[in-house]
Motif scaffolding. Structure first.
Motif, PDB file in Angstrom:
ATOM      1  N   GLY A 196      18.040 -13.865  16.461  1.00  0.00           N
ATOM      2  CA  GLY A 196      18.306 -14.612  17.679  1.00  0.00           C
ATOM      3  C   GLY A 196      18.375 -13.681  18.872  1.00  0.00           C
ATOM      4  N   ALA A 197      18.491 -14.250  20.057  1.00  0.00           N
ATOM      5  CA  ALA A 197      18.561 -13.448  21.278  1.00  0.00           C
ATOM      6  C   ALA A 197      19.095 -14.314  22.409  1.00  0.00           C
ATOM      7  CB  ALA A 197      17.177 -12.899  21.637  1.00  0.00           C
ATOM      8  N   ILE A 198      19.673 -13.653  23.404  1.00  0.00           N
ATOM      9  CA  ILE A 198      20.202 -14.374  24.554  1.00  0.00           C
ATOM     10  C   ILE A 198      19.076 -15.011  25.357  1.00  0.00           C
ATOM     11  CG2 ILE A 198      21.472 -14.147  26.717  1.00  0.00           C
ATOM     12  CD1 ILE A 198      23.224 -13.996  24.236  1.00  0.00           C
ATOM     13  N   TRP A 199      17.935 -14.317  25.472  1.00  0.00           N
ATOM     14  CA  TRP A 199      16.842 -14.902  26.243  1.00  0.00           C
ATOM     15  C   TRP A 199      16.347 -16.186  25.595  1.00  0.00           C
ATOM     16  CZ3 TRP A 199      12.027 -15.945  24.326  1.00  0.00           C
ATOM     17  CH2 TRP A 199      11.607 -15.266  23.179  1.00  0.00           C
ATOM     18  N   ARG A 200      16.442 -16.270  24.276  1.00  0.00           N
ATOM     19  CA  ARG A 200      16.036 -17.494  23.596  1.00  0.00           C
ATOM     20  C   ARG A 200      16.966 -18.655  23.972  1.00  0.00           C
ATOM     21  NH1 ARG A 200      12.318 -17.601  19.963  1.00  0.00           N
ATOM     22  NH2 ARG A 200      11.343 -15.694  19.186  1.00  0.00           N
ATOM     23  N   THR A 201      18.246 -18.380  24.036  1.00  0.00           N
ATOM     24  CA  THR A 201      19.195 -19.421  24.442  1.00  0.00           C
ATOM     25  C   THR A 201      18.934 -19.860  25.872  1.00  0.00           C
ATOM     26  OG1 THR A 201      20.895 -18.628  22.900  1.00  0.00           O
ATOM     27  CG2 THR A 201      21.638 -19.927  24.795  1.00  0.00           C
TER      28      THR A 201
END
Length: 335
Positions: free
Chosen positions: A275-280
């Motif tokens: 996961g990643a923050i940019w995905r959120t």
């Protein structure tokens, strides 16, 4: 005696074509957002107006802020169903303090209450070893009940102008809440991607036992993510209380589903480790675009839940161009 002459010929090797499958799976969510924006802007040109975009940012900032903390929790393989209750409690605290104190004091009180609630969640999960789903469901009920007792099920209204400026104020047309959101996204994204702590979060989510044997304090890492989730809920609570000029015990009972949806749609794995923050951030943009597009096109709001459900199922399905967010781990055959 005959001799055979061989020519020194150069074999032509076809050029390797780039494999678009992995790239499409990785960035398919971005492609989906671009297509969605193009479709809605074509159907309703006013969608791309600067004022409309800034309103979207301001409206969805609380959900996006809570999504940051939820992303950390989910990457470790956890779950936090209490963010909605913490959000309401901290909003009430912020509104109560903001009636008489400076906005920074209300902000600190709300964030501090969120940290305490997150610490308790982390202790229940790691100390008492309660399943995260059950632990945060139970704490959600406790926190919601506490908020009702504190307020007597009445709204807390704030008429102090400086407090309201925190959530609704703008600088050069850009809302303060949007500036705060961008700062938090960049900070959380850099910590997760480039620091030893962030790598520990991924490692614990990938294989907690192996991480423990490698010397990572897995219980501390897991507990810290719940603390961060509580902090983000506290920040979102004070932002919303400031935007509305009031707070009540049940600000948005379904908010937790929006938070989980933006994380899942973005592609963060529910099994942990990916996961990643940019995905959120992209997940937030997709849901915000859908909701705003529905409103501009005057489509009944009841259809939004149907669309959200379809999107969640699609995000968890192995469809072409969609990165599966839920993968079953193969059992480790090596002993």
């Amino acid at each position: 005696m005959s001799t055979t002459t061989f020519r020194n010929t150069r074999m032509s090797v076809p050029a390797r074509t780039p494999r678009i499958g992995p790239t499409l799976r990785r960035f398919g969510v971005v492609a989906a957002l671009l297509v969605l924006v193009l479709l809605i802007s074509f159907a309703q040109p006013g969608f791309l107006a600067g004022g409309n975009l800034m309103n979207i940012v301001s409206q969805w900032a609380p959900v996006a802020i809570m999504g940051i903390g939820m992303t950390y929790v989910v990457i470790t393989g956890g779950f936090d169903l209490s963010v909605g209750a913490i959000y309401s409690l901290t909003a009430v605290i912020a509104a109560t303090v903001g009636r008489t104190e400076a906005p920074i004091v209300a902000f600190a009180a709300s964030a501090g209450a969120g940290i305490v609630a997150g610490l308790v969640n982390g202790w229940i999960v790691t100390g008492l070893k309660v399943n995260p789903f059950i632990a945060t469901l139970g704490s959600s009920l406790i926190i919601s009940g506490t908020t009702l007792v504190i307020t007597g099920n009445r709204a807390v209204v704030v008429s102090f102008a400086p407090f309201q400026e925190l959530g609704s104020g703008r600088l050069a047309g850009i809302p303060y809440s949007g500036m705060l959101l961008v700062a938090l996204l960049l900070l959380a994204g850099c910590i997760l991607a480039f620091t030893p702590y962030g790598q520990s979060v991924y490692a614990v989510g990938g294989n907690q036992e192996a991480s423990r044997l490698a010397g990572i304090r897995t219980r501390g890492v897991v507990a810290s993510t719940y603390t961060l989730s509580g902090l983000c809920a506290g920040i979102a609570g004070v932002v919303t209380a400031s935007q509305l000029g009031s707070a009540q015990p049940n600000l948005n009972p379904n908010l937790v589903f929006d938070v989980l949806t933006v994380v899942i749609v973005g592609g963060t794995s529910l099994t942990g480790g990916k996961g990643a923050i940019w995905r959120t951030a992209v997940g937030v943009a997709i849901l915000a675009t859908l909701q705003n597009g529905f409103n501009l096109l005057d489509i009944d709001s009841y259809y939004q839940n149907i669309i959200k459900g379809i999107i969640i199922i699609a995000a968890l399905t192995r469809l072409p161009g969609i990165r599966p967010a839920l993968r079953l781990r193969r059992p480790n055959s090596s002993k």
